[in-house]
Write an enzyme that holds these catalytic residues in place. Structure first.
Site, PDB file in Angstrom:
ATOM      1  N   GLY A  78       1.304 133.013  72.923  1.00  0.00           N
ATOM      2  CA  GLY A  78       0.738 132.412  71.715  1.00  0.00           C
ATOM      3  C   GLY A  78       1.551 131.204  71.281  1.00  0.00           C
ATOM      4  O   GLY A  78       2.782 131.224  71.319  1.00  0.00           O
TER       5      GLY A  78
ATOM      6  N   LEU B 243       1.141 128.957  64.818  1.00  0.00           N
ATOM      7  CA  LEU B 243       2.331 128.762  63.989  1.00  0.00           C
ATOM      8  C   LEU B 243       3.379 129.828  64.265  1.00  0.00           C
ATOM      9  O   LEU B 243       4.577 129.531  64.296  1.00  0.00           O
ATOM     10  CB  LEU B 243       1.933 128.756  62.518  1.00  0.00           C
ATOM     11  CG  LEU B 243       1.282 127.434  62.122  1.00  0.00           C
ATOM     12  CD1 LEU B 243       0.768 127.488  60.697  1.00  0.00           C
ATOM     13  CD2 LEU B 243       2.251 126.270  62.289  1.00  0.00           C
TER      14      LEU B 243
ATOM     15  N   GLY C 179       3.748 131.824  67.194  1.00  0.00           N
ATOM     16  CA  GLY C 179       4.287 131.733  68.550  1.00  0.00           C
ATOM     17  C   GLY C 179       4.997 130.416  68.807  1.00  0.00           C
ATOM     18  O   GLY C 179       6.067 130.373  69.440  1.00  0.00           O
TER      19      GLY C 179
ATOM     20  N   HIS D 168     -13.448 136.068  53.075  1.00  0.00           N
ATOM     21  CA  HIS D 168     -13.139 134.882  52.276  1.00  0.00           C
ATOM     22  C   HIS D 168     -14.370 134.497  51.465  1.00  0.00           C
ATOM     23  O   HIS D 168     -15.466 134.392  52.010  1.00  0.00           O
ATOM     24  CB  HIS D 168     -12.736 133.737  53.208  1.00  0.00           C
ATOM     25  CG  HIS D 168     -12.035 132.628  52.505  1.00  0.00           C
ATOM     26  ND1 HIS D 168     -12.645 131.874  51.535  1.00  0.00           N
ATOM     27  CD2 HIS D 168     -10.786 132.146  52.629  1.00  0.00           C
ATOM     28  CE1 HIS D 168     -11.781 130.978  51.094  1.00  0.00           C
ATOM     29  NE2 HIS D 168     -10.647 131.121  51.741  1.00  0.00           N
TER      30      HIS D 168
ATOM     31  N   SER E 135     -12.175 125.563  52.000  1.00  0.00           N
ATOM     32  CA  SER E 135     -10.870 126.055  51.568  1.00  0.00           C
ATOM     33  C   SER E 135     -10.868 126.622  50.144  1.00  0.00           C
ATOM     34  O   SER E 135     -11.536 126.121  49.239  1.00  0.00           O
ATOM     35  CB  SER E 135      -9.867 124.912  51.626  1.00  0.00           C
ATOM     36  OG  SER E 135      -8.702 125.285  50.937  1.00  0.00           O
TER      37      SER E 135
ATOM     38  N   ARG F   8      -9.232 136.962  46.729  1.00  0.00           N
ATOM     39  CA  ARG F   8     -10.412 136.807  47.574  1.00  0.00           C
ATOM     40  C   ARG F   8     -11.312 138.031  47.591  1.00  0.00           C
ATOM     41  O   ARG F   8     -12.535 137.905  47.622  1.00  0.00           O
ATOM     42  CB  ARG F   8      -9.958 136.513  49.004  1.00  0.00           C
ATOM     43  CG  ARG F   8      -9.341 135.159  49.095  1.00  0.00           C
ATOM     44  CD  ARG F   8      -8.764 134.870  50.442  1.00  0.00           C
ATOM     45  NE  ARG F   8      -8.244 133.507  50.399  1.00  0.00           N
ATOM     46  CZ  ARG F   8      -7.668 132.905  51.412  1.00  0.00           C
ATOM     47  NH1 ARG F   8      -7.509 133.539  52.554  1.00  0.00           N
ATOM     48  NH2 ARG F   8      -7.244 131.665  51.289  1.00  0.00           N
TER      49      ARG F   8
ATOM     50  N   HIS G 159     -12.634 136.437  57.630  1.00  0.00           N
ATOM     51  CA  HIS G 159     -11.716 135.304  57.713  1.00  0.00           C
ATOM     52  C   HIS G 159     -10.360 135.657  58.313  1.00  0.00           C
ATOM     53  O   HIS G 159      -9.723 134.843  58.967  1.00  0.00           O
ATOM     54  CB  HIS G 159     -11.517 134.787  56.285  1.00  0.00           C
ATOM     55  CG  HIS G 159     -10.619 133.616  56.174  1.00  0.00           C
ATOM     56  ND1 HIS G 159     -10.921 132.402  56.745  1.00  0.00           N
ATOM     57  CD2 HIS G 159      -9.426 133.455  55.561  1.00  0.00           C
ATOM     58  CE1 HIS G 159      -9.946 131.548  56.477  1.00  0.00           C
ATOM     59  NE2 HIS G 159      -9.017 132.166  55.778  1.00  0.00           N
TER      60      HIS G 159
ATOM     61  N   ARG H 291      -4.969 139.905  51.891  1.00  0.00           N
ATOM     62  CA  ARG H 291      -4.044 138.783  51.995  1.00  0.00           C
ATOM     63  C   ARG H 291      -4.387 137.765  50.920  1.00  0.00           C
ATOM     64  O   ARG H 291      -5.527 137.330  50.799  1.00  0.00           O
ATOM     65  CB  ARG H 291      -4.156 138.118  53.369  1.00  0.00           C
ATOM     66  CG  ARG H 291      -3.226 136.943  53.536  1.00  0.00           C
ATOM     67  CD  ARG H 291      -3.372 136.324  54.888  1.00  0.00           C
ATOM     68  NE  ARG H 291      -4.576 135.548  55.023  1.00  0.00           N
ATOM     69  CZ  ARG H 291      -4.680 134.258  54.699  1.00  0.00           C
ATOM     70  NH1 ARG H 291      -3.663 133.605  54.199  1.00  0.00           N
ATOM     71  NH2 ARG H 291      -5.812 133.621  54.876  1.00  0.00           N
TER      72      ARG H 291
ATOM     73  N   LEU I 248       0.141 131.490  56.682  1.00  0.00           N
ATOM     74  CA  LEU I 248       0.992 130.446  57.282  1.00  0.00           C
ATOM     75  C   LEU I 248       2.448 130.757  56.968  1.00  0.00           C
ATOM     76  O   LEU I 248       3.338 130.616  57.813  1.00  0.00           O
ATOM     77  CB  LEU I 248       0.603 129.067  56.731  1.00  0.00           C
ATOM     78  CG  LEU I 248      -0.860 128.647  56.932  1.00  0.00           C
ATOM     79  CD1 LEU I 248      -1.073 127.207  56.456  1.00  0.00           C
ATOM     80  CD2 LEU I 248      -1.278 128.758  58.387  1.00  0.00           C
TER      81      LEU I 248
HETATM   82  C1  LIG Z   1     -10.623 128.314  58.836  1.00  0.00           C
HETATM   83  C2  LIG Z   1      -9.322 128.951  58.445  1.00  0.00           C
HETATM   84  C3  LIG Z   1      -8.519 128.384  57.474  1.00  0.00           C
HETATM   85  C4  LIG Z   1      -7.305 128.976  57.122  1.00  0.00           C
HETATM   86  N1  LIG Z   1      -6.535 128.400  56.153  1.00  0.00           N
HETATM   87  C5  LIG Z   1      -5.357 128.975  55.807  1.00  0.00           C
HETATM   88  C6  LIG Z   1      -4.524 128.397  54.808  1.00  0.00           C
HETATM   89  O1  LIG Z   1      -4.844 127.375  54.222  1.00  0.00           O
HETATM   90  N2  LIG Z   1      -3.356 129.008  54.524  1.00  0.00           N
HETATM   91  C7  LIG Z   1      -2.944 130.155  55.141  1.00  0.00           C
HETATM   92  O2  LIG Z   1      -1.863 130.656  54.844  1.00  0.00           O
HETATM   93  N3  LIG Z   1      -3.717 130.702  56.114  1.00  0.00           N
HETATM   94  C8  LIG Z   1      -4.899 130.149  56.460  1.00  0.00           C
HETATM   95  N4  LIG Z   1      -5.675 130.729  57.427  1.00  0.00           N
HETATM   96  C9  LIG Z   1      -5.130 131.848  58.204  1.00  0.00           C
HETATM   97  C10 LIG Z   1      -4.149 131.295  59.248  1.00  0.00           C
HETATM   98  O3  LIG Z   1      -4.621 130.071  59.738  1.00  0.00           O
HETATM   99  C11 LIG Z   1      -3.939 132.223  60.434  1.00  0.00           C
HETATM  100  O4  LIG Z   1      -3.720 133.526  59.992  1.00  0.00           O
HETATM  101  C12 LIG Z   1      -2.721 131.785  61.234  1.00  0.00           C
HETATM  102  O5  LIG Z   1      -2.812 130.429  61.561  1.00  0.00           O
HETATM  103  C13 LIG Z   1      -2.564 132.623  62.491  1.00  0.00           C
HETATM  104  O6  LIG Z   1      -1.485 132.092  63.222  1.00  0.00           O
HETATM  105  P1  LIG Z   1      -0.929 132.834  64.497  1.00  0.00           P
HETATM  106  O7  LIG Z   1       0.164 131.980  65.025  1.00  0.00           O
HETATM  107  O8  LIG Z   1      -0.614 134.234  64.172  1.00  0.00           O
HETATM  108  O9  LIG Z   1      -2.151 132.866  65.524  1.00  0.00           O
HETATM  109  P2  LIG Z   1      -3.151 131.666  66.159  1.00  0.00           P
HETATM  110  O10 LIG Z   1      -2.898 130.404  65.464  1.00  0.00           O
HETATM  111  O11 LIG Z   1      -4.463 132.301  66.135  1.00  0.00           O
HETATM  112  O12 LIG Z   1      -2.579 131.532  67.592  1.00  0.00           O
HETATM  113  C14 LIG Z   1      -2.855 132.467  68.604  1.00  0.00           C
HETATM  114  C15 LIG Z   1      -2.242 131.967  69.881  1.00  0.00           C
HETATM  115  O13 LIG Z   1      -2.266 133.021  70.826  1.00  0.00           O
HETATM  116  C16 LIG Z   1      -2.830 132.578  72.034  1.00  0.00           C
HETATM  117  N5  LIG Z   1      -3.460 133.739  72.649  1.00  0.00           N
HETATM  118  C17 LIG Z   1      -4.255 134.667  72.074  1.00  0.00           C
HETATM  119  N6  LIG Z   1      -4.580 135.610  72.960  1.00  0.00           N
HETATM  120  C18 LIG Z   1      -3.998 135.277  74.113  1.00  0.00           C
HETATM  121  C19 LIG Z   1      -3.958 135.865  75.397  1.00  0.00           C
HETATM  122  N7  LIG Z   1      -4.570 137.011  75.658  1.00  0.00           N
HETATM  123  N8  LIG Z   1      -3.272 135.220  76.370  1.00  0.00           N
HETATM  124  C20 LIG Z   1      -2.622 134.048  76.122  1.00  0.00           C
HETATM  125  N9  LIG Z   1      -2.603 133.459  74.927  1.00  0.00           N
HETATM  126  C21 LIG Z   1      -3.288 134.080  73.934  1.00  0.00           C
HETATM  127  C22 LIG Z   1      -3.763 131.459  71.683  1.00  0.00           C
HETATM  128  O14 LIG Z   1      -3.946 130.629  72.788  1.00  0.00           O
HETATM  129  C23 LIG Z   1      -2.970 130.798  70.547  1.00  0.00           C
HETATM  130  O15 LIG Z   1      -2.022 129.921  71.098  1.00  0.00           O
HETATM  131  C24 LIG Z   1      -6.898 130.158  57.761  1.00  0.00           C
HETATM  132  C25 LIG Z   1      -7.713 130.741  58.728  1.00  0.00           C
HETATM  133  C26 LIG Z   1      -8.933 130.166  59.053  1.00  0.00           C
HETATM  134  C27 LIG Z   1      -9.818 130.862  60.018  1.00  0.00           C
END
Ligand SMILES: Cc1cc2nc3c(=O)[nH]c(=O)nc-3n(C[C@H](O)[C@H](O)[C@H](O)COP(=O)(O)OP(=O)(O)OC[C@H]3O[C@@H](n4cnc5c(N)ncnc54)[C@H](O)[C@@H]3O)c2cc1C
Length: 637
Positions: free
Chosen positions: A40, A43, A45, A266, A284, A330, A401, A435, A441
């Site tokens: 991953g 943010l 990973g 959401h 948003s 929410r 969401h 949440r 984030l």
């Molecule tokens: C539209 C939207 C707006 C949002 N706005 C906000 C906000 O303003 N503020 C806030 O705090 N949160 C917000 N969120 C929530 C937040 O964006 C996410 O919870 C957060 O970014 C998740 O980050 P993460 O690093 O955990 O996962 P992700 O960013 O989902 O990253 C997952 C990573 O894992 C990799 N991956 C997944 N499965 C595999 C696999 N099997 N093999 C290899 N690689 C894999 C993908 O390639 C990717 O690199 C929002 C969510 C959405 C949907």
């Protein structure tokens, strides 16, 4: 299975410091001898891989996109919370902690939440140092806005692109380490199994998405940062590629899955427009700072919004929750929108929408200010809905969401499989049953930049790991298992597309395990999901071969996992005979229609153990204790 959260005791303000001091360190010159797999690049990973490499570890990092910077985190719009108190409006680490425990409806671990609030300060400093272009006030200070569930302004933002800007910061840090040779990056590579040797996570099995080649990658520890599973509902605000496969397959290897039924709806998404839609778009939460939510006072009022006089409008959130108004959390905003639509007061062609109106804000502040704050969101809305939100209110409706459930982790972020760490949305998180906005984030970056780089050393320094190579029987079995799943899917050669099954599953989940649930619906879903799964394996049609770029095959594997996870979600929802946060059981509500918790019986994290295909999973409980924020009925009135 005893669940030891490793949560420190004593004064909460010093828990993280004291815990860190108690952890073993790895000598700087020994770090280069360790290899860590990070799956991953969002943010969580991205920040973890960069930070671990910066410490001197050898990192192998994986994502399924063509570039690490395309992770779903890039979609985050509104902002990130931090208790900086720049506005001098009464904020503090304790208040952020308090709001988050309360916002999560008292279903989160206090120690984790306090640490999160503390680290929020470091995150902003780190990101500013990286050059993340947060919005600033005229004076030059970083600007803040408010998000639901808080009465202070603590959300840092970069227009409506906060996730993108934060991810660029993490990505640059990652690229620096890729350039330095400390991180080896594997884009377009999907993890399809976890390798567990002698009870410890020792690597992953992957499929190269361009060539179909199946390979294993061995390491001393594995970190999963693979995001959330909201796409189990088919229609969600998540990126189309987001999926549960990595955590689900780790679950089947022994990692407990916690609170799977805790999903966040959401309130401000663009409503569904038709049967063939494959994606929902978020507007948003920041828009609720200036937009007012309303519906017509009377049922079936089909007049254009501009024709409905003030006295015939119902600003239902402001009416019911005068203290928080449009900025209630929410879950509360979503349920109330559903309620007015169920009463027949919804707007738009489907009747499943409420207005989010900027008329008053534009009159008060001027169009230029609104444009400066939300311009890109307004443009996005106009492109999708075909209406100009400067002149007519937006139409919005709740949508799936975020998922608060995920793999269970202890205070060190280690799962129940020693050596397997889980961070970001993929773990069961610090958010409890709901949440609050702008906190995902914060959690992802706290985990990746600050928590994991401290806790992982302890495992590496205190564990003797025997060498494992690709000839090990466990490794070969895992590779063969991955190849067999692909072959089985391709061999079905049935009549229905993967998407058609996914859409059917999503509808079933939305109707029975969505914004509100009841025992009858959950029992129905628990009967229907196994039937659908059986039909899937008998009749799905996956075109192409396994030795090429084959997105149909990729999706097929992910949907097969969703078909299993969905069942666990319904089981978890059925077992929890209370309403809390995003889990609203219709049978358990106060006379005013608010969520009715049962702290006496359900103040625990439910962590499920996989007991083999076809067997009922076993639930383990981690009791939750609240020493600092005492459970009370949440009230935003
Ligand atoms: C539209 C939207 C707006 C949002 N706005 C906000 C906000 O303003 N503020 C806030 O705090 N949160 C917000 N969120 C929530 C937040 O964006 C996410 O919870 C957060 O970014 C998740 O980050 P993460 O690093 O955990 O996962 P992700 O960013 O989902 O990253 C997952 C990573 O894992 C990799 N991956 C997944 N499965 C595999 C696999 N099997 N093999 C290899 N690689 C894999 C993908 O390639 C990717 O690199 C929002 C969510 C959405 C949907």
């Amino acid at each position: 299975m005893p669940l030891d959260s490793q949560s420190p005791t004593g004064p909460i303000e010093t828990r993280w410091d004291r815990h860190r001091f108690s952890l073993k360190l790895v000598n700087p010159s020994n770090k280069r001898k360790h290899k860590i797999v990070v799956v991953g690049t969002g943010l969580a990973g991205g920040s973890a891989a960069a930070s671990l490499a910066e410490l001197g570890y050898n990192v192998h990092c994986f994502c399924f996109q063509d570039s690490p910077r395309r992770a779903h985190s890039i979609a985050a719009q509104g902002g990130i919370n931090a208790a900086k108190n720049y506005h001098n409006d009464g904020d503090s680490v304790f208040r952020l902690f308090y709001d988050t425990v309360k916002g999560g409806d008292f279903r989160a671990r206090e120690s984790n939440v306090y640490r999160l609030a503390e680290l929020s300060l470091n995150i902003i400093d780190q990101c500013v140092a990286q050059g993340v272009p947060f919005a600033r006030e005229y004076s030059g200070y970083l600007d803040n806005r408010s998000f639901g569930g808080a009465q202070v302004s603590r959300t840092f933002y970069a227009r409506g692109q906060t996730g993108q800007q934060l991810l660029l910061g993490a990505y640059q840090a990652l690229e620096r380490q890729i350039g330095a040779g400390q991180v080896q990056m594997f884009p377009r590579t999907e993890m399809l199994d976890l390798i567990v040797v002698d009870g410890r996570a020792r690597g992953i099995v992957t499929r190269n998405l361009m060539t179909g080649r199946i390979a294993s990658h061995l390491a001393d520890t594995v970190v999963l940062a693979t995001g959330g599973y909201g796409n189990v509902y088919y229609l969600s605000t998540n990126a189309k590629g987001s999926n549960a496969t990595a955590i689900w397959r780790a679950h089947k290897r022994g990692a407990l899955f916690a609170n799977p039924c805790f999903t966040q709806i959401h309130p401000t998404c663009i409503p569904v427009s038709g049967e063939y839609q494959s994606k929902l778009t978020l507007m948003s939460e920041s828009l609720r700072n200036d937009g007012r939510v309303w519906v017509p006072l009377t049922k079936g009022d089909t007049r254009a919004p501009g024709q409905i006089p003030e006295a015939e409008r119902d600003y239902f959130l402001e009416r019911k929750y005068p203290s928080f108004g449009n900025l209630v959390p929410r879950d509360v905003a979503s349920r109330n929108a559903k309620q007015v639509c169920d009463e027949g007061r919804g707007v738009g062609p489907s009747g499943l929408a409420v207005y989010l109106d900027f008329r008053d804000a534009i009159q008060r502040l001027g169009k230029a200010v609104i444009e400066e704050r939300y311009g890109n969101l307004f443009d996005m809305y106009e492109r999708i809905a075909g209406e100009d939100p400067y002149n007519a209110p937006m139409r919005i409706y709740p949508a799936i969401h975020y998922t608060m459930g995920g793999l269970w982790v202890d205070y060190n972020l280690m799962s129940t499989i020693p050596g397997l760490y889980v961070i970001g949305e993929a773990n069961f998180s610090d958010h409890g049953a709901n949440r609050l906005g702008a906190s995902a984030l914060m959690q992802g970056l706290a985990d990746g930049y600050f928590v994991l780089p401290n806790t992982i050393n302890d495992y590496l320094a205190s564990t003797k790991l025997d060498p494992v190579d690709a000839t090990h029987a466990v490794v070969r079995d895992a590779e063969a298992g991955v190849a067999a799943i692909a072959k089985r899917l391709l061999d079905v050669k049935g009549t229905r597309s993967v998407d058609s099954y996914h859409r059917e599953l999503g509808k079933l989940m939305w109707e029975n395990c969505g914004m509100s649930r009841n025992a009858r619906g959950l029992r129905y879903a628990l009967l229907r999901i196994p039937e659908l799964r059986e039909q899937y394996w008998r009749d799905v049609r996956v075109l192409g071969t396994g030795e090429e770029l084959n997105q149909s095959l990729e999706k097929a594997g992910r949907v097969a996992d969703f078909l299993e996870l969905a069942e666990l979600m319904c089981l978890d929802a059925l077992e929890r005979n209370e309403s809390c946060g995003g889990h609203f059981r219709e049978e358990f509500q106060t006379p005013e229609g608010e969520a009715q918790r049962d702290d006496e019986h359900y103040s625990y994290t439910a962590a499920w153990e996989f007991r083999g295909a076809g067997n009922r999973p076993e639930m383990h409980k981690e009791p939750l204790a609240f020493e600092y924020v005492h459970p009370s009925q949440r009230s935003y009135k």
